[in-house]
Scaffold this motif. Structure first.
Motif, short mmCIF file in Angstrom:
data_model
loop_
_atom_site.label_atom_id
_atom_site.label_comp_id
_atom_site.label_asym_id
_atom_site.label_seq_id
_atom_site.Cartn_x
_atom_site.Cartn_y
_atom_site.Cartn_z
N ARG A 11 0.84 -1.18 0.00
CA ARG A 11 0.00 0.00 0.00
C ARG A 11 0.88 1.24 0.00
NH1 ARG A 11 -4.54 -1.20 4.67
NH2 ARG A 11 -5.37 -3.11 3.77
N GLU A 12 0.60 2.15 -0.94
CA GLU A 12 1.24 3.45 -0.89
C GLU A 12 0.20 4.44 -0.44
OE1 GLU A 12 2.31 5.29 -4.48
OE2 GLU A 12 3.46 6.84 -3.48
N ARG A 76 -9.13 7.79 2.17
CA ARG A 76 -10.24 6.91 1.81
C ARG A 76 -9.86 5.95 0.68
NH1 ARG A 76 -15.46 10.80 2.67
NH2 ARG A 76 -16.51 8.78 2.75
N ALA A 77 -8.77 6.23 -0.02
CA ALA A 77 -8.33 5.38 -1.12
C ALA A 77 -6.85 5.64 -1.36
CB ALA A 77 -9.13 5.68 -2.39
N THR A 78 -6.15 4.62 -1.85
CA THR A 78 -4.74 4.76 -2.18
C THR A 78 -4.47 4.11 -3.53
OG1 THR A 78 -4.08 2.68 -1.12
CG2 THR A 78 -4.04 4.67 0.25
N GLU A 79 -3.40 4.55 -4.18
CA GLU A 79 -2.97 3.92 -5.41
C GLU A 79 -1.45 3.97 -5.50
OE1 GLU A 79 -3.27 5.88 -9.30
OE2 GLU A 79 -4.49 4.17 -9.93
N GLU A 80 -0.85 2.87 -5.85
CA GLU A 80 0.59 2.87 -6.12
C GLU A 80 0.90 3.74 -7.32
OE1 GLU A 80 2.65 -1.20 -4.89
OE2 GLU A 80 1.06 -1.47 -6.36
N GLU A 237 2.93 -1.06 -16.35
CA GLU A 237 2.86 -1.53 -14.96
C GLU A 237 1.41 -1.63 -14.51
OE1 GLU A 237 7.11 0.35 -13.38
OE2 GLU A 237 5.23 1.00 -12.44
N ARG A 238 1.15 -2.64 -13.68
CA ARG A 238 -0.14 -2.76 -13.00
C ARG A 238 0.08 -2.45 -11.53
NH1 ARG A 238 -4.21 -4.37 -15.81
NH2 ARG A 238 -5.41 -4.99 -14.00
N LEU A 239 -0.78 -1.60 -10.98
CA LEU A 239 -0.52 -0.98 -9.68
C LEU A 239 -1.73 -1.13 -8.75
CD1 LEU A 239 0.79 2.15 -11.50
CD2 LEU A 239 2.26 0.63 -10.17
N ARG A 240 -1.44 -1.49 -7.52
CA ARG A 240 -2.49 -1.76 -6.55
C ARG A 240 -3.27 -0.49 -6.19
NH1 ARG A 240 -3.08 -5.85 -2.38
NH2 ARG A 240 -4.25 -5.08 -0.57
N THR A 241 -4.58 -0.58 -6.28
CA THR A 241 -5.49 0.50 -5.92
C THR A 241 -6.44 -0.04 -4.86
OG1 THR A 241 -5.38 1.41 -8.15
CG2 THR A 241 -7.23 2.10 -6.80
N GLU A 242 -6.69 0.75 -3.81
CA GLU A 242 -7.48 0.25 -2.69
C GLU A 242 -8.49 1.31 -2.25
OE1 GLU A 242 -6.33 -2.63 1.08
OE2 GLU A 242 -4.79 -1.44 0.07
N PHE A 243 -9.74 0.90 -2.10
CA PHE A 243 -10.83 1.77 -1.63
C PHE A 243 -11.24 1.31 -0.24
CE2 PHE A 243 -10.97 1.64 -6.23
CZ PHE A 243 -11.14 2.97 -6.59
N PHE A 244 -11.29 2.26 0.72
CA PHE A 244 -11.55 1.91 2.11
C PHE A 244 -12.98 2.17 2.55
CE2 PHE A 244 -6.98 2.73 1.84
CZ PHE A 244 -6.50 1.52 2.31
N ASP A 245 -13.79 2.85 1.74
CA ASP A 245 -15.21 2.98 2.05
C ASP A 245 -15.98 3.21 0.76
OD1 ASP A 245 -16.02 5.90 1.67
OD2 ASP A 245 -14.41 6.19 3.11
N ILE A 246 -17.29 2.98 0.81
CA ILE A 246 -18.10 3.03 -0.40
C ILE A 246 -18.21 4.45 -0.94
CG2 ILE A 246 -20.35 3.32 0.72
CD1 ILE A 246 -19.45 1.04 -2.31
N GLY A 247 -18.07 5.44 -0.06
CA GLY A 247 -18.07 6.82 -0.52
C GLY A 247 -16.93 7.10 -1.48
N ALA A 248 -15.76 6.53 -1.22
CA ALA A 248 -14.62 6.69 -2.12
C ALA A 248 -14.93 6.11 -3.49
CB ALA A 248 -13.39 6.03 -1.51
N PHE A 285 -11.59 -2.63 -0.74
CA PHE A 285 -11.78 -3.27 -2.03
C PHE A 285 -10.53 -3.00 -2.85
CE2 PHE A 285 -12.99 -3.12 -6.54
CZ PHE A 285 -13.55 -4.39 -6.68
N VAL A 286 -9.90 -4.05 -3.35
CA VAL A 286 -8.63 -3.93 -4.06
C VAL A 286 -8.86 -4.11 -5.56
CG1 VAL A 286 -6.31 -4.88 -4.35
CG2 VAL A 286 -7.32 -4.75 -2.06
N ALA A 287 -8.31 -3.18 -6.34
CA ALA A 287 -8.31 -3.28 -7.79
C ALA A 287 -6.88 -2.96 -8.26
CB ALA A 287 -9.32 -2.32 -8.40
N HIS A 288 -6.69 -2.95 -9.56
CA HIS A 288 -5.35 -2.68 -10.09
C HIS A 288 -5.46 -1.74 -11.29
CE1 HIS A 288 -4.81 -6.37 -7.76
NE2 HIS A 288 -3.58 -5.93 -7.58
#
Length: 300
Positions: A11-12, A76-80, A237-248, A285-288
């Motif tokens: 996680r970045e 609320r969200a992060t992305e590499e 590159e494929r990079l990890r994206t993460e959402f921490f709540d549904i509002g994000a 929720f993790v996406a890329h």
């Protein structure tokens, strides 16, 4: 042949997602997705957890999504970030040319972070809210921001620029890029690659195998070459994206409208609720995301 790099699954926790425009403070010459980490306030990370689905959705559905600033997603969200540091790359190139163009500049956030512009610096944008923002941000620094219609041709004469840049263009007009570049000139861009954040797309729309090939680097290379350009560098590159709540998620889909075309809270409420319950259960929720660096040169 394009090189695909699968970024390390870490996680970045950056203050804005990569779509926003500011770059990580990567070390020059570093290898792999090396970035400076910036940890969001713990209270921000937790703020969605004590609120109801309806509260989170209503809040995210009411805030402005103008411009290309993603700071509302802080905590609320992060992305590499891609390993190459796009803003640093264009800063170096812009300092060494006499005339340059930034295509589909958005709100001008990425270009505004450049240290030094060439004597002639122009940018194009078609969406009125972004155009207004880019004008206010870039005009004081001597950048001419030109409105266009979001379709070819570019509003410039032949062989006008040494360098053309673009970050996440909705569509790449290869013939027009080749036309406005001077012989020996370069196109340096960061594109959204194939199947970007497709985990989110397919949650709402179901499996879309036919769409996974769109924007593939091999296809883009062929299109560039057909326009008379030589691709001298291409990295994926494929990079990890993460959402921490549904509002994000709601905010992101309202802003990045091509991820789920036709998205609205009313139309997709059931799938939003399912995703909310999944985030509550799993913590995120993790996406890329998919990013491609491309450098193409016009023969001298």
């Amino acid at each position: 042949m394009v090189v695909l790099i699968l970024a390390r699954t870490v996680r970045e926790a950056v203050s804005t997602m990569d779509f926003a425009g500011d770059e990580p403070h990567a070390e020059a010459g570093s290898r792999g997705p090396k970035t400076t980490w910036r940890n969001p306030d713990a209270t921000l990370m937790m703020r969605g957890m004590a609120r109801t689905f309806e509260d989170l959705v209503a809040e995210a559905d009411s805030v402005s999504v103008e411009g290309w600033d993603f700071s509302w997603l802080d905590g609320r969200a992060t992305e590499e970030r891609p390993s190459w540091g796009y803003q640093r790359l264009i800063s170096e190139r812009l300092a060494s040319v006499s005339a340059a163009l930034d295509v589909q500049t958005g709100g001008g956030e990425v270009l505004a972070g450049v240290t030094r512009f060439p004597p002639t610096m122009a940018a194009t944008e078609s969406w009125p809210p972004n155009l207004t923002k880019a004008t206010k941000l870039l005009h004081p620094r001597g950048v001419v921001v030109v409105a266009n219609q979001g379709a070819p041709p570019l509003p410039f004469g032949d062989e006008a620029f040494d360098l053309v840049t673009s970050r996440h263009p909705a569509e790449v007009w290869w013939d027009e890029i080749a036309r406005v570049l001077r012989p020996g000139g370069t196109y340096l861009a960061q594109h959204v690659g194939p199947a970007s954040v497709f985990e989110l797309t397919e949650h709402f729309l179901g499996p879309r195998p036919e769409a996974r090939r769109k924007r593939h680097p091999d296809d883009e290379r062929a299109e560039a070459e057909a326009a008379g350009l030589e691709v001298v560098d291409q990295r994926w590159e494929r990079l990890r994206t993460e959402f921490f709540d549904i509002g994000a998620v709601v905010y992101f889909l309202r802003k990045v409208i091509w991820i789920v075309p036709g998205f609205s809270v009313d139309r997709h409420r059931d799938r939003l609720r399912e995703l909310h319950e999944r985030i509550e259960r799993d913590g995120s929720f993790v996406a890329h995301s998919s990013r491609v660096l491309v450098e193409a040169r016009k023969p001298a």
